[in-house]
Design a protein around this motif. Structure first.
Motif, PDB file in Angstrom:
ATOM      1  N   ARG A 196      83.049   8.794 -56.578  1.00 52.84           N
ATOM      2  CA  ARG A 196      82.044   9.721 -56.922  1.00 52.84           C
ATOM      3  C   ARG A 196      82.488  10.876 -57.949  1.00 52.84           C
ATOM      4  NH1 ARG A 196      77.360   8.312 -54.820  1.00 52.84           N
ATOM      5  NH2 ARG A 196      76.574  10.314 -54.930  1.00 52.84           N
ATOM      6  N   LEU A 197      83.602  11.216 -57.924  1.00 53.48           N
ATOM      7  CA  LEU A 197      83.891  12.270 -59.201  1.00 53.48           C
ATOM      8  C   LEU A 197      84.127  11.555 -60.421  1.00 53.48           C
ATOM      9  CD1 LEU A 197      85.201  15.069 -59.784  1.00 53.48           C
ATOM     10  CD2 LEU A 197      87.548  14.113 -59.310  1.00 53.48           C
ATOM     11  N   ASP A 198      84.691  10.302 -60.482  1.00 57.98           N
ATOM     12  CA  ASP A 198      84.493   9.747 -61.802  1.00 57.98           C
ATOM     13  C   ASP A 198      83.035   9.384 -62.100  1.00 57.98           C
ATOM     14  OD1 ASP A 198      86.144   8.389 -63.971  1.00 57.98           O
ATOM     15  OD2 ASP A 198      85.036   6.598 -63.004  1.00 57.98           O
ATOM     16  N   LEU A 199      82.190   8.968 -61.197  1.00 58.35           N
ATOM     17  CA  LEU A 199      80.748   8.636 -61.699  1.00 58.35           C
ATOM     18  C   LEU A 199      80.254   9.840 -62.063  1.00 58.35           C
ATOM     19  CD1 LEU A 199      78.112   6.979 -61.543  1.00 58.35           C
ATOM     20  CD2 LEU A 199      78.054   7.658 -58.967  1.00 58.35           C
ATOM     21  N   GLN A 202      81.552  10.537 -65.556  1.00 57.89           N
ATOM     22  CA  GLN A 202      80.664   9.584 -66.650  1.00 57.89           C
ATOM     23  C   GLN A 202      79.365  10.125 -66.984  1.00 57.89           C
ATOM     24  OE1 GLN A 202      82.261   7.498 -68.450  1.00 57.89           O
ATOM     25  NE2 GLN A 202      84.168   7.286 -67.415  1.00 57.89           N
ATOM     26  N   LEU A 203      78.725  10.511 -65.889  1.00 59.90           N
ATOM     27  CA  LEU A 203      77.228  10.775 -65.765  1.00 59.90           C
ATOM     28  C   LEU A 203      77.058  12.069 -66.955  1.00 59.90           C
ATOM     29  CD1 LEU A 203      74.303  10.486 -65.205  1.00 59.90           C
ATOM     30  CD2 LEU A 203      74.812  11.667 -63.083  1.00 59.90           C
ATOM     31  N   ALA A 204      77.948  12.968 -66.824  1.00 62.11           N
ATOM     32  CA  ALA A 204      77.938  14.243 -67.734  1.00 62.11           C
ATOM     33  C   ALA A 204      78.295  13.984 -69.111  1.00 62.11           C
ATOM     34  CB  ALA A 204      79.097  15.374 -67.220  1.00 62.11           C
ATOM     35  N   SER A 205      79.163  12.964 -69.257  1.00 62.87           N
ATOM     36  CA  SER A 205      79.542  12.488 -70.625  1.00 62.87           C
ATOM     37  C   SER A 205      78.356  11.899 -71.138  1.00 62.87           C
ATOM     38  CB  SER A 205      80.853  11.511 -70.505  1.00 62.87           C
ATOM     39  OG  SER A 205      81.040  11.003 -71.810  1.00 62.87           O
ATOM     40  N   GLN A 206      77.700  10.880 -70.547  1.00 56.20           N
ATOM     41  CA  GLN A 206      76.700  10.032 -71.207  1.00 56.20           C
ATOM     42  C   GLN A 206      75.284  11.127 -71.355  1.00 56.20           C
ATOM     43  OE1 GLN A 206      76.934   7.078 -72.712  1.00 56.20           O
ATOM     44  NE2 GLN A 206      78.909   6.847 -71.642  1.00 56.20           N
ATOM     45  N   GLN A 207      75.104  11.840 -70.455  1.00 58.69           N
ATOM     46  CA  GLN A 207      74.070  12.879 -70.372  1.00 58.69           C
ATOM     47  C   GLN A 207      73.936  13.979 -71.825  1.00 58.69           C
ATOM     48  OE1 GLN A 207      72.513  14.064 -67.042  1.00 58.69           O
ATOM     49  NE2 GLN A 207      70.722  15.238 -67.605  1.00 58.69           N
ATOM     50  N   SER A 208      75.265  14.470 -72.133  1.00 59.15           N
ATOM     51  CA  SER A 208      75.651  15.139 -73.204  1.00 59.15           C
ATOM     52  C   SER A 208      75.441  14.391 -74.461  1.00 59.15           C
ATOM     53  CB  SER A 208      77.110  15.839 -73.186  1.00 59.15           C
ATOM     54  OG  SER A 208      78.000  14.759 -73.315  1.00 59.15           O
ATOM     55  N   ARG A 209      75.456  12.882 -74.500  1.00 59.60           N
ATOM     56  CA  ARG A 209      75.149  12.283 -75.802  1.00 59.60           C
ATOM     57  C   ARG A 209      74.030  11.746 -75.892  1.00 59.60           C
ATOM     58  NH1 ARG A 209      80.979   8.940 -75.932  1.00 59.60           N
ATOM     59  NH2 ARG A 209      82.208  10.581 -75.392  1.00 59.60           N
ATOM     60  N   ALA A 318      84.126  21.853 -62.473  1.00 59.93           N
ATOM     61  CA  ALA A 318      82.875  22.015 -61.932  1.00 59.93           C
ATOM     62  C   ALA A 318      82.507  20.724 -61.253  1.00 59.93           C
ATOM     63  CB  ALA A 318      81.896  22.395 -63.034  1.00 59.93           C
ATOM     64  N   LEU A 319      82.716  19.595 -61.888  1.00 59.43           N
ATOM     65  CA  LEU A 319      82.654  18.165 -61.137  1.00 59.43           C
ATOM     66  C   LEU A 319      83.295  18.064 -59.795  1.00 59.43           C
ATOM     67  CD1 LEU A 319      83.008  15.934 -64.314  1.00 59.43           C
ATOM     68  CD2 LEU A 319      80.683  16.837 -63.336  1.00 59.43           C
ATOM     69  N   ALA A 320      84.480  18.829 -59.770  1.00 59.05           N
ATOM     70  CA  ALA A 320      85.208  18.492 -58.491  1.00 59.05           C
ATOM     71  C   ALA A 320      84.328  19.063 -57.455  1.00 59.05           C
ATOM     72  CB  ALA A 320      86.632  18.990 -58.630  1.00 59.05           C
ATOM     73  N   ARG A 321      84.103  20.458 -57.812  1.00 63.29           N
ATOM     74  CA  ARG A 321      83.449  21.534 -56.860  1.00 63.29           C
ATOM     75  C   ARG A 321      82.183  20.761 -56.343  1.00 63.29           C
ATOM     76  NH1 ARG A 321      85.375  25.368 -60.307  1.00 63.29           N
ATOM     77  NH2 ARG A 321      83.340  25.590 -61.484  1.00 63.29           N
ATOM     78  N   SER A 322      81.306  20.045 -57.165  1.00 64.61           N
ATOM     79  CA  SER A 322      80.154  19.538 -56.832  1.00 64.61           C
ATOM     80  C   SER A 322      80.494  18.244 -55.917  1.00 64.61           C
ATOM     81  CB  SER A 322      79.286  19.281 -58.075  1.00 64.61           C
ATOM     82  OG  SER A 322      79.873  17.972 -58.772  1.00 64.61           O
ATOM     83  N   THR A 368      72.587   6.654 -68.895  1.00 67.16           N
ATOM     84  CA  THR A 368      72.526   7.960 -68.105  1.00 67.16           C
ATOM     85  C   THR A 368      71.534   7.543 -66.981  1.00 67.16           C
ATOM     86  OG1 THR A 368      72.825   9.520 -69.939  1.00 67.16           O
ATOM     87  CG2 THR A 368      71.638  10.148 -68.043  1.00 67.16           C
ATOM     88  N   HIS A 369      70.674   6.664 -67.433  1.00 68.17           N
ATOM     89  CA  HIS A 369      69.748   6.173 -66.179  1.00 68.17           C
ATOM     90  C   HIS A 369      70.458   5.473 -65.029  1.00 68.17           C
ATOM     91  CE1 HIS A 369      65.911   8.198 -67.760  1.00 68.17           C
ATOM     92  NE2 HIS A 369      66.088   7.158 -68.777  1.00 68.17           N
ATOM     93  N   GLN A 370      71.300   4.322 -65.613  1.00 64.44           N
ATOM     94  CA  GLN A 370      72.056   3.860 -64.924  1.00 64.44           C
ATOM     95  C   GLN A 370      73.115   4.411 -63.875  1.00 64.44           C
ATOM     96  OE1 GLN A 370      73.307   1.072 -68.149  1.00 64.44           O
ATOM     97  NE2 GLN A 370      72.898  -0.654 -66.696  1.00 64.44           N
ATOM     98  N   LEU A 371      73.535   5.387 -64.504  1.00 59.19           N
ATOM     99  CA  LEU A 371      74.608   6.245 -63.478  1.00 59.19           C
ATOM    100  C   LEU A 371      73.905   7.169 -62.609  1.00 59.19           C
ATOM    101  CD1 LEU A 371      77.096   7.044 -66.602  1.00 59.19           C
ATOM    102  CD2 LEU A 371      77.640   5.768 -64.611  1.00 59.19           C
ATOM    103  N   SER A 372      72.806   7.585 -63.101  1.00 61.60           N
ATOM    104  CA  SER A 372      71.964   8.347 -62.179  1.00 61.60           C
ATOM    105  C   SER A 372      71.320   7.377 -60.985  1.00 61.60           C
ATOM    106  CB  SER A 372      70.679   9.036 -62.820  1.00 61.60           C
ATOM    107  OG  SER A 372      71.011   9.884 -63.942  1.00 61.60           O
TER     108      SER A 372
END
Length: 510
Positions: A196-199, A202-209, A318-322, A368-372
């Motif tokens: 879940r942390l890796d997901l 990756q989601l934050a990475s794709q969404q920023s691009r 921040a991702l780890a906290r979430s 981003t849609h796929q990871l969401s």
């Protein structure tokens, strides 16, 4: 690792006349001297982690909390039993003798069965190991351990569970387990939390691009009018534009199903099944990027936005906290609809390099849609199974492009182990038409009954839709659906409360 909930008998009642008093004093004898850890005359707090009956006394496993915050485990002999979870004030009388005052006690016996009305099957149960002792050979045919677990969440928070496990568990360790049945838990390994942390990373990475799709479509239309394109690049552009569905296709059930399949969200799944990717939007984008790279003489695509790569070390805390749920942190929702953003400078000449940036941003948007979809597919705390499919369909409308964002959620509400529960379908749409402005639609289908609400930002669009709701209701009735509610409101829908919010925790002292 599944574990059964064992039937541990309650502790024998004390015959001491002081047992009913709010405070009781007794003398404990330590199995080993605490030495300088607790010299005679000093005091500390203690918690009873486990109790074992001996021939003429009771053995206690204590967790001591010293004045400076240090903790230690100690074994002591007591003239009477103390319930697990009891709190004590202790003072060292000698290196091996303690004076103890009982402050509070958890007199409720450990649970040997979970009430599925309070904690349904599928619920994530979290707890802390209080004791872990091997079972006698006469009680277990194979090596097994009796685990005492204190529950930290759900309506059972504060209660203790007695578990039989094939493996010992470290005292004080924190565990997550999914309720399988009234007397069965399945422990969730740390690897699932790391996934879940890796997901989330990756989601934050794709969404920023990512960036909105219309800019790419406009660039492709302008590029297509040129005559000096390499043959491979022109073929890639033609294939991508020809694969976009139009309104006529989306008005047909088979055409709509095909458009959903070719939206790019199912490309990897189709390839794993050995199916062709002909006409898939994401596959066509990848072919376009593959043709643009040699045309620009580069081996890696330009990054959209400010050109800076995503640095996971900045976002990781921040991702780890979430994901792991540090108190005070709040997990972000999957994000629907995705916001539109522009990545090109207005002074950009719109050449092949700009097209590569737009194509890369479009790929990031699809991913981003796929990871969401993955992030929003899970088992909720009440046992409800939630499957999510989020995607974007680029609708070709004459010479313009209208991206339609779609989120479909299947909500399987568990009834009991023998009977399949109720299934609810949720559909959400978001799009922006030149004449109508931004629109969002939410619909819920359950047992043939439909409820839907539409939000429009323009007042003129609200009035237009309200005038057509009667016609829409009639068409839905003709299709065999029972319509409970149809309405239109101005503005934007509130943030969904249906998205799963899962309670997590970590041991800050670990």
């Amino acid at each position: 690792m599944p574990s059964a909930i064992g039937a541990t008998p309650p502790l024998p009642p004390s015959t001491s006349p002081r047992a009913s008093q709010p405070s009781a004093e007794l003398t404990l004898r330590l199995a080993r001297s605490l030495g300088e850890l607790l010299p005679p005359g000093q005091s500390a707090k203690a918690e009873v982690l486990a109790v074992k009956e001996a021939q003429v006394s009771f053995q206690l496993l204590l967790r001591l909390t010293l004045a400076d915050g240090r903790q230690a485990l100690a074994t002591a002999e007591s003239p009477r039993a103390l319930p697990q979870g009891s709190s004590l004030n202790i003072a060292a009388l000698s290196p091996t003798s303690l004076a103890a005052t009982l402050l509070t006690s958890n007199s409720a016996p450990p649970l040997s069965e979970i009430d599925l009305e309070q904690v349904p099957a599928g619920t994530l149960l979290q707890g802390k190991v209080l004791s872990s002792e091997p079972l006698d050979e006469a009680e277990a045919r194979q090596p097994a351990y009796r685990i005492l677990l204190r529950v930290l969440n759900t309506p059972l928070a504060g209660r203790q569970l007695s578990l039989d496990s094939a493996h010992p568990l470290p005292i004080g360790s924190l565990l997550s387990a999914q309720v399988q049945a009234s007397q069965m838990l399945r422990f969730m390994p740390l690897s699932s939390r790391l996934e879940r942390l890796d997901l989330a990373r990756q989601l934050a990475s794709q969404q920023s691009r990512q960036a909105a799709l219309p800019a790419l479509f406009d660039a492709l239309q302008g590029l297509k009018q040129g005559s000096d394109l390499p043959e491979g690049l022109r073929t890639a552009v033609d294939s991508l534009l020809a694969g976009l569905p139009d309104a006529r296709q989306l008005s047909d059930p088979d055409g709509l199903a095909q458009a959903l399949q070719r939206s790019g969200g199912f490309l990897e799944a189709r390839l794993l099944q050995g199916l062709a990717a002909q006409g898939d939007f994401k596959a066509n984008l990848l072919r376009l990027v593959a043709q643009l790279l040699p045309a620009l003489g580069t081996a890696t695509p330009a990054l959209p936005g400010n050109g800076q790569p995503f640095a996971p070390e900045h976002a990781l805390p921040a991702l780890a906290r979430s994901v792991f749920g540090v108190p005070g942190a709040r997990a972000e929702e999957g994000g629907f609809p995705l916001p539109g953003r522009l990545i090109l400078d207005p002074r950009d000449d719109g050449g092949l390099e700009a097209l590569l940036k737009l194509a890369s941003a479009a790929l990031a948007r699809l991913q981003t849609h796929q990871l969401s979809s993955l992030a929003q597919s899970e088992t909720l705390p009440d046992g409800t199974l939630l499957n999510t499919w989020q995607m974007e369909i680029p609708l070709r409308q004459q010479r313009s492009l209208v991206p339609i964002q779609v989120r479909i959620q299947e909500e399987q509400r568990q009834k009991d182990r023998e009977q399949k529960g109720e299934i609810l379908w949720h559909l959400e749409l978001a799009f922006d038409l030149d004449t109508l402005g931004p629109l969002q639609v939410q619909a819920c289908l359950a047992q043939g009954a439909l409820s839907s609400r539409i939000w429009a930002e323009l007042d003129s669009t609200v009035r237009l839709i309200e005038g057509e709701l009667g016609h829409l209701r009639q068409r839905l009735d003709d299709a065999g659906l029972t319509v409970n509610q149809l309405s239109c409101s101005q503005g934007k829908p509130p943030r969904s409360q249906r998205t799963a919010v899962e309670q997590h925790w970590v041991d800050e002292n670990a």
